[in-house]
Design a protein around this motif. Structure first.
Motif, short mmCIF file in Angstrom:
data_model
loop_
_atom_site.label_atom_id
_atom_site.label_comp_id
_atom_site.label_asym_id
_atom_site.label_seq_id
_atom_site.Cartn_x
_atom_site.Cartn_y
_atom_site.Cartn_z
N PHE A 86 -1.41 -2.66 -11.16
CA PHE A 86 -1.33 -1.84 -9.99
C PHE A 86 -2.47 -1.05 -9.46
CE2 PHE A 86 1.71 1.20 -8.05
CZ PHE A 86 1.11 2.09 -7.78
N PHE A 87 -3.34 -0.64 -10.63
CA PHE A 87 -4.52 0.11 -10.20
C PHE A 87 -5.69 -0.74 -9.75
CE2 PHE A 87 -3.32 4.37 -10.80
CZ PHE A 87 -2.49 4.32 -11.74
N LEU A 104 -0.78 7.83 -1.92
CA LEU A 104 -0.70 8.49 -3.20
C LEU A 104 -0.17 10.09 -2.73
CD1 LEU A 104 -0.97 9.28 -6.22
CD2 LEU A 104 -3.30 9.79 -5.66
N HIS A 122 1.02 -1.27 0.02
CA HIS A 122 -0.06 -0.02 -0.14
C HIS A 122 0.87 1.12 0.11
CE1 HIS A 122 -3.96 2.03 1.73
NE2 HIS A 122 -2.84 3.11 1.60
N THR A 123 0.89 1.97 -1.17
CA THR A 123 1.85 3.32 -1.19
C THR A 123 0.82 4.14 -1.35
OG1 THR A 123 2.79 1.84 -2.96
CG2 THR A 123 3.89 3.82 -2.21
N GLN A 152 -4.74 0.55 -3.87
CA GLN A 152 -4.32 1.71 -4.75
C GLN A 152 -5.38 2.44 -5.31
OE1 GLN A 152 -0.93 0.84 -3.46
NE2 GLN A 152 -0.69 2.46 -4.94
N SER A 153 -6.25 1.84 -6.00
CA SER A 153 -7.46 2.55 -6.75
C SER A 153 -8.64 1.57 -6.65
CB SER A 153 -7.31 2.79 -8.12
OG SER A 153 -6.98 1.81 -8.79
N GLU A 191 -6.61 4.38 -2.62
CA GLU A 191 -5.98 6.09 -2.33
C GLU A 191 -6.62 6.98 -3.41
OE1 GLU A 191 -3.42 7.18 -0.70
OE2 GLU A 191 -3.64 5.42 0.61
N TRP A 247 3.39 7.12 -10.33
CA TRP A 247 2.71 7.27 -8.97
C TRP A 247 3.89 7.69 -8.22
CZ3 TRP A 247 -2.22 5.77 -7.39
CH2 TRP A 247 -2.49 5.68 -6.05
#
Lengths: 586, 602
Positions: free
Chosen positions: B422-423, B349, B346-347, B427-428, B507, B411
């Protein structure tokens, strides 16, 4: 109980046969002739061998032996030719009849009402219309002929055996009766397990179909794991059913092996006795043995036909069930609808989808021909339901609906749907050309008219970009068309017909205000001499309405002329307008 | 991957099961050796040439014992076969499904769903069939070897002179089956068309019924069915022609034996018992040759099936189909319904940058070009524009639901190599323009495998304005919504899709045209609650609703696939004609609706 079961079983086969096979009787007669010739040859060949063996025992000429061998080979070749020709005819019959059945089934399904289609996935309908009918293909093409043919072969063999000795004839007859009985009994066990397996199969493909459509949502919301788990759960359900179904087949094969070995043993015992007592020739012993072996083929054929019959049984039951599903909507006698714009009247209409809470509750409504009604209300308040009732996708439990003065229940559905057009926000683009999607295969609509309509709607620029013009292929579900463009295409469909009432169910929801304005001119032209019901959320859409009706939980909250309601500050309508205004000023 | 490699890899998926299956069926196919010898014994006992001293009853007993043994073996064989076949077929389907789910969501399959089902069903069945038959071939080969040995011991010349020509004739016929592949492919294609047509018919029933086009649609269906009939008959006729050669070979062989045996029988070197044995084994040997032929046919069909399945993979290696994976058939290993493996860390944003992104649809060449945008943490960005300007395409390409042709996505400054993977949450999360619901409970439709955490479901329902609707459903959250979820109204379906997105902590929230099916009041509530709930999550929204435009920190106006203008609504109202047109249309603002004045045109 069982008696009536067999009666309906025989009856249902008779019905199906009568309806679909009878038209093919010419081919069937040819097939029958071919089959009988083939049987005749099969009965003669062993006699040639007997002659051969007995002549070889005696020390005569070599010549007749060679003749016999050549004759045997010749007959075999002719038989081969016959079987190939027979295949052609029987396949043709099979395909023609199953195609007709498929078309009938599909046409029947298309005529069924919405409540049926909402509860059956298209994946499971494919299994039914194609899968189940395929299972019947063999039944139609060759089963009947083969069963009768093999029966005759068996009778022929028995007669010839009786000719040799009554003992062997009697022995073999008993054997055959026992064999047939045993195979019938096994069938009773095997059919239901096969049905269970086919049902599980249909569910499985329904599941796969849904997820092949919804890949976007699954991907972007990281739900692939969930879908895979559902998949594994289905597998766990399916495996035991498949094992049972195949053990059913296994049981049938084993029964015929056992019964058949018993037959051989009987032949050995009786012919050994005859050899020692009545001095039959060695050739005759071999003949008896050969005919016993020959009995294997018809019994085997009957067994495999029984297996196919088993699959056909299950499929016929499902197909009949489908045919028996009557649309809840019965077609009317054909009261004519007046030409020109149609007036609408709802009188005390009560309707509920599931019998619990009514979606519409004693609704009354009156719309003069040529007027525009704006229908507002929260989502789920019953607005779309009214549209569906007008098109008779469902019938109300109470009350009646009149169109142009005529009760819609007494009009023919085809007429009703010709005169009432509906545009929704569902994207229903089929795989096919642009033209097909707009005209639904109606060749009578000229291309020039289609292009004219596209331009009127502001789709002219889009049309120019199409590589093959109207012949450009569109993918199922719209593909590269934006949702807004798909909606404009849906509008174009309506413009190409000539309705007396147009229902727009949130039809411009996906359009931006600019495009919507551009369309206004076209819509005005469309509504010139037509009535219209506009179901909308956006207040700008109901701007052109003459009347306004606001629904809440299926009851009329407020209704009246738009101008009056807008001018009255205490009305719900003007309150809604105020809210709409707020969002502009925010 | 060649067809043989394909077959090999399928077999190697469960090698132990395959071997056990092969052993079982080998013994089953060897079983008829004994009855053959018993028959010879019987005839020899009549003519006094018997080797063993059994009487008729001894012979009969021997026969029945051998039969019973065979029956038991067959039961075992069926069980091993069904287990093996099921696992093999389902492995293929599993891998296919998993692969499809990993594809860019909006381009997951190259054909219509209905046609794809035909791949899932029939092409896999064909592969299963061929693999299962390989076991049979093995068993039959053993039988052929043993029986040939026995027959050669009796009379080598007869064996060679009878069997050799047969083998040659049949092999020649086998070579002719090269043409079979062409007909097979044609007939499979016409079947797929019919399946596809049925799928279209029942997928668009409402439109067809509304347009009163039932008759025309059925007529078309009838024509497709007839085309299929013609293709199928050609296919069957070819197959039958070759089949008949195989199946008639017993008789031809018997005839040959008669030709050659005449002299020997007179001389007494070839007994009737020998004759019976030869003919008995002949049946099985020719069956063996014809079954080898069948197997070769199935093998060829398998290569057609492999081709078609590979096509469905859209460029991925065919090896992917046969990769060994767990099928979780053992209940103990069943993964929980709620497993949602976290694929990446989990990064949070800080900044999302897109540079030079382009995508064009292969069939129409429309799409987006050279899109550049930046999203700062916590911002609410709206993408707007006339229809067909590429708004949905932009969002889909960013999320990897369409494979971008060009462009860089970063990102927090780190480049994103695989946007599709990724998305995803955390993240999303995404709501598509057209909500897709599945035949399952409402709860599962929203959660879709997401673990329920401390009332997250309730919060999502509240934010999506669904609480009242749920209260009115007969089973509440456990109500099963029908195929495509159509028992819900359009607005309810859209809000369910929103709840699906909101129940996932992300995010970045991306939603496409969220409120098109909602009435004014519900829409207001939705936006309000969305704003309350989002905290400092970043939002990217496609909309032309004023409710969204008014709240936006930043608006991107698209036209003809390119970004035409950017800014706040106030700036854009001054500077961008496209935006003004979107905002006002061709007439005065909505204030006039209240006054009831007719629309003014500029």
């Amino acid at each position: 109980m069982q008696r009536s079961k067999t009666n309906t079983s025989v009856q249902q086969y008779y019905e199906i046969m009568h309806r679909y096979l009878l038209p093919q009787r010419g081919t069937l007669i040819v097939l029958a002739l071919l089959l009988f010739t083939s049987i005749g040859m099969q009965l003669i060949n062993p006699q040639i061998i007997r002659y051969f063996i007995d002549t070889a025992q005696s020390l005569g000429d070599l010549q007749p032996l060679i003749m016999a061998a050549v004759l045997f080979i010749a007959f075999s070749l002719i038989q081969q030719l016959i079987s190939v020709i027979a295949t052609y005819f029987s396949e043709n019959v099979g395909w023609k009849t199953t195609n007709t059945l498929r078309v009938d089934l599909a046409a029947h399904c298309l005529s069924l009402d919405m409540s049926f289609h909402k509860s059956h996935t298209s994946g499971s309908l494919i299994e039914r219309v194609d899968g189940d009918v395929n299972a019947l293909a063999n039944f139609f093409s060759s089963m009947m002929i083969n069963l009768v043919g093999n029966l005759l072969l068996m009778i022929g063999i028995i007669v010839l055996l009786f000719r040799e000795s009554w003992m062997i004839g009697a022995g073999m007859t008993i054997f055959i009766l026992f064999a047939v009985y045993a195979i019938q009994r096994i069938r009773k066990f095997a059919v239901p397990v096969w049905t269970g397996w086919r049902q599980a199969n249909a569910e499985f493909y329904g599941f796969i179909g849904e997820h092949l459509e919804g890949t976007e949502d699954v991907r972007a919301n990281g739900a692939a794991g969930f879908v895979m788990n559902r998949f594994y759960a289905m597998l766990r359900r399916m495996l035991p059913l498949r094992v049972k179904a195949f053990l059913g087949f296994c049981a049938m094969w084993n029964t015929s092996i056992f019964v058949f070995a018993l037959g051989n043993a009987t032949a050995f015992a009786i012919s050994s006795y005859l050899w020692h007592t009545s001095n039959i020739s060695l050739g005759t012993v071999y003949l008896i043995f050969f005919y016993t072996e020959l009995l294997a083929k018809p019994i085997e054929k009957i067994r495999t036909q029984m297996e196919d019959l088993q699959k056909a049984d299950a499929s016929i039951a499902r197909i009949r069930e489908l045919f028996a599903t009557r649309s809840a909507i019965a077609d009317g006698q054909g009261e004519p609808l007046p030409k020109g714009p149609l007036g609408v009247q709802f009188r005390g209409v009560t309707f509920s989808y599931d019998g619990d809470q009514p979606t519409l509750d004693h609704l009354d409504l009156k719309l003069q021909p040529g007027e525009v009604l704006g229908l507002l209300g929260r989502t789920g308040s019953g607005k779309s339901t009214m549209a569906r009732l007008l098109l008779r996708f469902y019938d109300p439990q109470q009350g009646e609906i009149l169109l142009g003065g005529a009760n819609i229940r007494s009009c023919k559905l085809a007429d009703l749907r010709k005169r009432v057009a509906m545009v929704t926000q569902n994207i229903e683009i089929m795989q096919g050309t642009v033209r097909d999607n707009l005209t639904f295969y109606d060749d009578s609509i000229a291309d020039t008219r289609i292009i004219e309509v596209l331009q009127d709607l502001g789709l002219g620029a889009w049309y120019e970009t199409l590589p093959d013009g109207l012949d450009t292929l569109l993918a199922s579900g719209g593909g590269s068309l934006s949702a807004g463009e798909a909606q404009l295409l849906a509008f174009a469909r309506v413009f190409l017909t000539d309705p007396g009432l147009v229902i727009m169910d949130e039809a411009s929801s996906r359009l931006d205000p600019l495009t919507e304005q551009r369309m206004e001119k076209a819509v005005s032209k469309l509504l010139q001499s037509r009535s219209c019901i506009m179901i909308a959320h956006r207040l700008s859409t109901v701007q052109r309405a003459d009347h306004i009706l606001i629904l809440d939980h299926g009851k009329v909250l407020e209704s009246g002329k738009r101008e009056q309601l807008a001018a009255d500050p205490s009305s719900r309508f003007s309150q809604l307008l105020a809210t709409g205004l707020e969002e502009v000023l925010a | 991957m060649t067809t043989f490699q394909y077959l090999w890899r399928l077999i190697m998926y469960k090698p132990l099961r395959y071997v056990i299956n092969a052993i079982a069926w080998t013994v089953i196919y060897l079983a008829p050796i004994i009855p053959g010898l018993v028959t010879k014994e019987f005839f020899d006992s009549l003519t006094g040439n018997a080797k063993l001293g059994y009487g008729v009853w001894g012979i009969i007993a021997l026969l029945m014992a051998a039969t019973l043994g065979r029956i038991v073996l067959i039961i075992i064989g069926f069980i091993t076969d069904v287990h093996f076949r099921f696992r093999m077929g389902m492995l293929l389907r599993r891998n296919l499904l998993e692969h499809v789910l990993k594809q860019p969501g909006a381009r997951a399959i190259p054909v219509s769903p209905g046609e794809a089902i035909s791949h899932f069903r029939d092409d896999v069945d064909q592969s299963e069939e061929a693999a299962s038959w390989s076991v049979d071939v093995f068993g039959m080969t053993c039988f052929a070897a043993v029986s040939s040995y026995i027959l050669i011991r009796i009379d080598a010349q007869m064996t060679l002179l009878v069997f050799l020509p047969l083998v040659l004739v049949i092999s020649a016929a086998q070579l002719a089956t090269a043409r079979l592949q062409k007909y097979r492919a044609a007939s499979r294609e016409s079947t797929a068309k019919v399946t596809g047509e049925i799928s279209e018919m029942f997928g668009n029933v409402q439109a067809i019924q509304v347009a009163g086009a039932e008759k025309r649609v059925i007529e078309r269906f009838r024509r497709l069915g007839d085309d299929r009939r013609k293709a199928m008959i050609k296919d069957r006729l070819m197959t039958e022609l070759l089949d008949s050669i195989f199946s008639n070979s017993v008789n031809l062989g018997t005839g040959l034996i008669l030709l050659l045996a005449g002299q020997k029988m007179r001389a007494g070197t070839f007994t009737v018992g020998d004759f019976a044995l030869f003919v008995y084994y002949l049946t099985f040997v020719t069956q063996f040759i014809s079954n080898v032929g069948k197997f070769i046919t199935y093998f060829k069909q398998m290569s057609v099936a492999l081709e078609r399945l590979t096509f469905l993979l859209q460029g991925a290696s065919a090896k992917m189909l046969t990769m060994a994976k767990e099928l979780h058939l053992d209940n103990k290993n069943a993964p929980s319904d709620q497993a949602a493996p976290v694929e990446h860390l989990h990064t949070p944003l800080k900044r999302l940058d897109v540079d030079g992104m382009s995508y064009s649809y292969p069939d129409t060449a429309r799409g987006i070009a050279n899109v550049q945008l930046s999203l700062a943490r916590g911002s609410f960005t709206v993408v707007t524009g006339p229809i067909g300007s590429g708004k949905t395409t932009l969002v889909r390409t960013l999320l990897g639901l369409l494979p971008k042709d060009e462009g860089r996505i970063a990102w927090n400054g780190e480049p994103v190599d695989d946007p599709g993977t990724f998305f995803t949450p955390p993240q999303s999360a995404y709501t598509a323009q057209v909500p897709r619901l599945y035949s399952d409970t409402l709860r599962n439709n929203i959660l879709l495998g997401q673990a329920e955490q401390e009332g997250s479901l309730q919060q999502a329902l509240h934010a999506a304005v669904l609480e009242e609707d749920v209260a009115q459903l007969p089973g509440g959250l456990d109500t099963v919504i029908g195929p495509r979820g159509v028992k819900l109204s359009g607005g309810q379906a859209q809000r369910t899709a929103a709840a699906r997105m909101l129940v996932r902590d992300a995010e970045l929230y991306v939603f496409d045209d969220l409120s098109s099916a909602l009435d004014v009041e519900t829409e207001q509530k939705l936006w309000e609650r969305m704003f309350q709930r989002r905290g400092d999550a970043t939002c990217l929204v496609v909309s032309h609703r004023k409710a969204a435009l008014a709240r936006a920190d930043h608006i991107i106006v698209m036209k003809d696939g390119r970004i035409e203008a950017e800014g706040t609504s106030a700036e854009l109202l001054q500077n961008s004609t496209t935006f003004q047109e979107l905002w006002y249309g061709d007439e005065a603002p909505a204030a006039d609706v209240a006054a009831g004045e007719p629309a003014k045109t500029k």
